[in-house]
Design an enzyme around this catalytic site. Structure first.
Site, mmCIF file in Angstrom:
data_model
loop_
_atom_site.group_PDB
_atom_site.id
_atom_site.type_symbol
_atom_site.label_atom_id
_atom_site.label_comp_id
_atom_site.label_asym_id
_atom_site.label_seq_id
_atom_site.Cartn_x
_atom_site.Cartn_y
_atom_site.Cartn_z
ATOM 1 N N GLU A 1 0.819 -1.214 0.000
ATOM 2 C CA GLU A 1 0.000 0.000 0.000
ATOM 3 C C GLU A 1 0.846 1.254 0.000
ATOM 4 O O GLU A 1 0.569 2.207 -0.714
ATOM 5 C CB GLU A 1 -0.925 0.031 1.225
ATOM 6 C CG GLU A 1 -2.206 -0.744 1.065
ATOM 7 C CD GLU A 1 -1.988 -2.220 1.196
ATOM 8 O OE1 GLU A 1 -0.878 -2.622 1.574
ATOM 9 O OE2 GLU A 1 -2.923 -2.977 0.919
ATOM 10 N N HIS B 1 -10.215 -5.403 10.646
ATOM 11 C CA HIS B 1 -10.857 -5.139 9.364
ATOM 12 C C HIS B 1 -12.094 -4.275 9.511
ATOM 13 O O HIS B 1 -12.869 -4.154 8.577
ATOM 14 C CB HIS B 1 -11.310 -6.464 8.719
ATOM 15 C CG HIS B 1 -10.271 -7.115 7.872
ATOM 16 N ND1 HIS B 1 -9.306 -7.931 8.371
ATOM 17 C CD2 HIS B 1 -10.055 -7.064 6.545
ATOM 18 C CE1 HIS B 1 -8.555 -8.363 7.391
ATOM 19 N NE2 HIS B 1 -8.974 -7.858 6.263
#
Lengths: 425, 373
Positions: free
Chosen positions: B96, B165
């Site tokens: 990322e 998450h």
């Protein structure tokens, strides 16, 4: 049997001329169509006078043909063989049961199954002591089971029950166990590698600063996709710099969800990346538990002696999709068939029988025992209670008194109104 | 000022105000020529917005994990690889920080990237680039370099995906000057806001919600038009009311509308405001509404401390203090990392009953503050 020569590696190893000197076919992926020839590599030191003989591992065609697995001599005793077999069967049966339970709605969220990769987990973890640490990714059920966490507690955790190893608060991707030193279970890939490096750091610190006798080793398991992440390289550097007792185990199953390893990596040979940092990098056939075990023995004893880290790339494959929600449309059926033919459990079973280390009936009874164990785990998980309401606010801090005082001056997590559902959260 | 800039950048003229305003501007007539509404899922709305913007401007490209061959981890970019090719719909390795940084650099130099994070939790690995390289750049360079980039992806809790998450990043990104933070709810929001975001010359953080992807909403003809944009920085009043104002965004808008239904049966008429835009926050709409109803309830999924509700409450207390008849009520997620077990997760995220209770408390309909039935 000559020991695997990881121990003799110089700081700047040079790979012997091998299959990998044909970069073209490897990078175009054509090797995936041919039976994959895997060699346990030895990186010989620069001076040619004392070149250790590389162990010629068995070609996969030979395995497929059903003959000699492993090396000429017996590598394991009967007891060891049965332990290995049982562990692999446990992993496989557990994961298959997870799939069933998921489709029945007992488990939810993200569940990532490990079918096909059991040789790596068993090959490495069965060599560890209880104090050694294992750090994994979201594909961690089998690592936890191999490390010793009971099937009951893992299954209960997956069902979200209070008797799970993390009391239902973690879930599939977050298996932690202090007792067995299973340090997780992380959702972000790459997240576990620095954590593992830190556990290894602690081991060294205990030995050198605290002067305690400590030769604990840490294993970090992660996949091919992680090897493009910055944290991987940062930790390789620090592990070598500080000579930490860690083994980096790459479970290269060639796919990161739908992204092929070859499409996302400039140099797909991950074992080579260890050399860039001055650590030995080894490639091993991850579908063969005995080869993995050989390499693991050497790498782990290297770490335990204090000689530093090793990077082990295991070529393996996951038979199912990335997770149970993955339709798995991008993988070539030929590739899947190729690896299914190299199922580590089938191959090892054959080996045990051919080497007369076990009879068919022994193995059948192990399988039966494991089936019963898993069924018991499911029943246990079903029958376990869901976490009570009061558990919501617990475990935020290790010192719960720091968490918050309720309006009546008492500690919020002890508020009986909360347990009964009448307090204001 | 930011609102003005965004309207200029958004190449829309007739649709310069929200469709809601336009409908009211038209003369009321029994003959309605554009009654044909079709339903569209949020997923399709996002896909169509991306498709149209990519075809309109070839500097727009998508970059992220699994956006190409896998058709998007949540199938948002389905079909785009086939249409635009691998150079414009780029699959990345799992890094990322790396690909967000590359996208920011591309944006500095003239391209218009749309970065997809598989979930915004993973954006934490790239947050340095979002905040330091993208958000602050226009200011640091005194306008020399603007960063026309969009970071999008699902945000907030899904179902049973545990703490790593499930975090909501609205508050974190909403506090950064230089970033625009959008939170669509319906398909109309998703389409219009994404198109505005891609056309916008500033970095936009576009927080979607995984559980909303499959939900269908009615869309009108004007929403399907290829130049349809929803202005950034303008909230939408989803439901008018006069007793209490419920301010919320994303999935909680749906919950609040249902709560408003339940409340109306008890005689409380709730006004539901869909923020659409966390930064810039539409304080005018919120305050105007509170001045009308005199009571405020904010609803969000994220953690309570330093959350979006905190900012809204502060704004209302600062600007409309005399108009408040009751203390402001904040509903937020529980102050714990999201647990995995189903019953704990349900308690950790606001439910419709919580919103109803808070609205009643604000209207003094319950017995006391501390005990809520």
């Amino acid at each position: 049997m000559e020991s695997f020569s990881v121990a003799n590696l110089a700081v700047v190893p040079q790979p012997a001329a091998t299959f990998f000197d044909r970069p073209c076919s490897f990078l175009t992926g054509s090797h995936l169509k041919a039976p994959f020839r895997s060699i346990t590599k030895s990186n010989s030191p620069i001076s040619s006078s004392a070149i250790p003989k590389p162990i010629r591992a068995v070609f996969s065609e030979v395995v497929a043909a059903g003959s000699n697995l492993g090396c000429q001599q017996e590598m394991i005793t009967r007891e060891e063989g049965l332990i290995i077999y049982e562990d692999m069967i446990l992993g496989r049966t557990f994961e298959d049961m997870c799939a069933q339970m998921y489709y029945r709605g007992k488990m939810f969220g993200f569940v990532h199954l490990y079918n096909g990769q059991e040789a790596v987990s068993t090959g490495f973890i069965k060599l560890l002591k209880q104090q050694d640490c294992v750090v994994s990714t979201y594909r961690d059920h089998v690592h936890a089971l191999s490390k010793g966490v009971t099937a009951r507690s893992v299954m209960a955790e997956l069902f979200g029950k209070a008797t799970g190893c993390c009391r239902g608060q973690g879930g599939s991707m977050h298996m932690f166990s202090k007792e067995f030193n299973m340090l997780g279970g992380f959702a972000f890939i790459g997240e576990g590698i620095p954590v593992a490096t830190g556990a290894a750091f602690t081991s060294k610190y205990k030995r050198e600063v605290l002067k305690e006798p400590c030769d604990d080793v840490t294993l970090a398991f992660f996949g091919d996709g992680t090897c493009n992440n910055g944290q991987f390289f940062e930790c390789l550097n620090m592990a070598v710099l500080w000579k930490l007792p860690i083994v980096f185990v790459v479970e290269n199953n060639l796919w990161a969800i739908g992204m092929s390893h070859l499409r996302s990596t400039s140099d797909p040979e991950i074992w080579k990346k260890g050399a860039a940092f001055g650590m030995p990098g080894v490639h091993v056939d991850g579908m063969d538990v005995l080869k993995v075990r050989e390499v693991a023995k050497e790498a782990i004893s290297r770490a335990r002696r204090g000689d530093g880290p090793t990077l082990v790339e295991c070529e393996t494959y996951r038979f199912r999709g990335h997770s149970l929600a993955d339709p798995d449309e991008l993988r070539n059926p030929d590739e899947k068939a190729h690896y299914a033919a190299r199922d580590p459990i089938v191959a090892f079973k054959k080996y045990l029988i051919e080497k007369n280390l076990a009879k068919e009936s022994d193995l059948k009874s192990i399988e039966k025992k494991i089936d019963e164990l898993i069924d018991d785990a499911v029943e246990f998980a079903e029958a376990s209670p869901v976490p009570p309401r009061s558990q919501l606010l617990e475990n935020v801090f290790a010192d719960p008194k720091g968490f918050g005082i309720g309006p009546d001056g008492k500690y919020r997590c002890e508020d009986p109104g909360f347990t009964q559902g009448t307090a204001q959260v | 000022m930011l609102g003005v800039l965004s309207r200029k950048a958004c190449s829309i003229s007739v649709l310069d105000r929200s469709p809601w305003t336009i409908r009211h501007a038209l003369p009321v007539s029994t003959r309605n020529y554009s009654t044909a509404t079709k339903e569209m899922t949020v997923r399709d709305a996002l896909n169509s917005a991306l498709d149209e913007e990519m075809s309109a401007d070839s500097r727009v490209f998508m970059i992220g994990e699994e956006v190409g061959e896998y058709q998007g981890a949540y199938k948002i970019s389905k079909g785009l690889l086939d249409k635009y090719g691998p150079d414009r719909v780029r699959d990345t390795p799992i890094t990322e920080a790396g690909f967000a940084g590359i996208a920011v650099g591309a944006a500095y130099h003239g391209l218009r990237p749309v970065v997809e994070f598989m979930t915004f939790n993973f954006s934490m690995q790239a947050i340095d680039h979002i905040v330091n390289s993208a958000a602050k750049m226009n200011y640091m360079s005194a306008g020399e370099i603007s960063v026309p980039i969009v970071f999008r992806g699902p945000n907030g809790a899904a179902a049973g995906v545990s703490s790593q998450h499930s975090q909501c990043y609205g508050a974190w990104y909403g506090s950064i000057p230089g970033l625009k933070v959008l939170t669509p709810y319906s398909s109309e929001d998703a389409r219009g806001l994404l198109k505005s975001a891609i056309r916008d010359p500033d970095p936009v953080v576009f927080l979607e919600n995984e559980l909303l992807y499959g939900e269908s909403f009615p869309v009108t003809e004007e929403v399907m038009d290829s130049s349809f944009c929803v202005p950034i920085g303008k909230a939408k009043i989803e439901r008018e009311g006069k007793d209490v104002t419920i301010v919320t965004f994303s999935k909680m808008v749906g919950y609040s509308l249902k709560a408003a239904e339940l409340l109306s049966k008890e005689g409380i008429s709730a006004e539901v405001i869909n923020l659409r835009s966390i930064r810039p926050l539409d304080r005018d709409t919120i305050n105007a509404s509170v001045r009308k109803t005199n009571r405020l309830v904010t609803v969000e999924e994220g953690f309570p401390q330093h959350g979006i509700g905190a900012e809204i409450c502060a704004s209302v207390v600062e600007e409309s203090f005399e108009y408040l008849d009751a203390a402001v009520e904040r509903i937020a997620g529980a102050d714990v990392p999201t647990p995995y077990a189903v019953n704990l997760e349900r308690m950790a995220v606001p439910q419709i009953e919580d919103i109803v209770r808070a609205a009643k408390r604000a209207c003094y309909r319950s017995v006391s503050m501390a005990v809520a039935a």
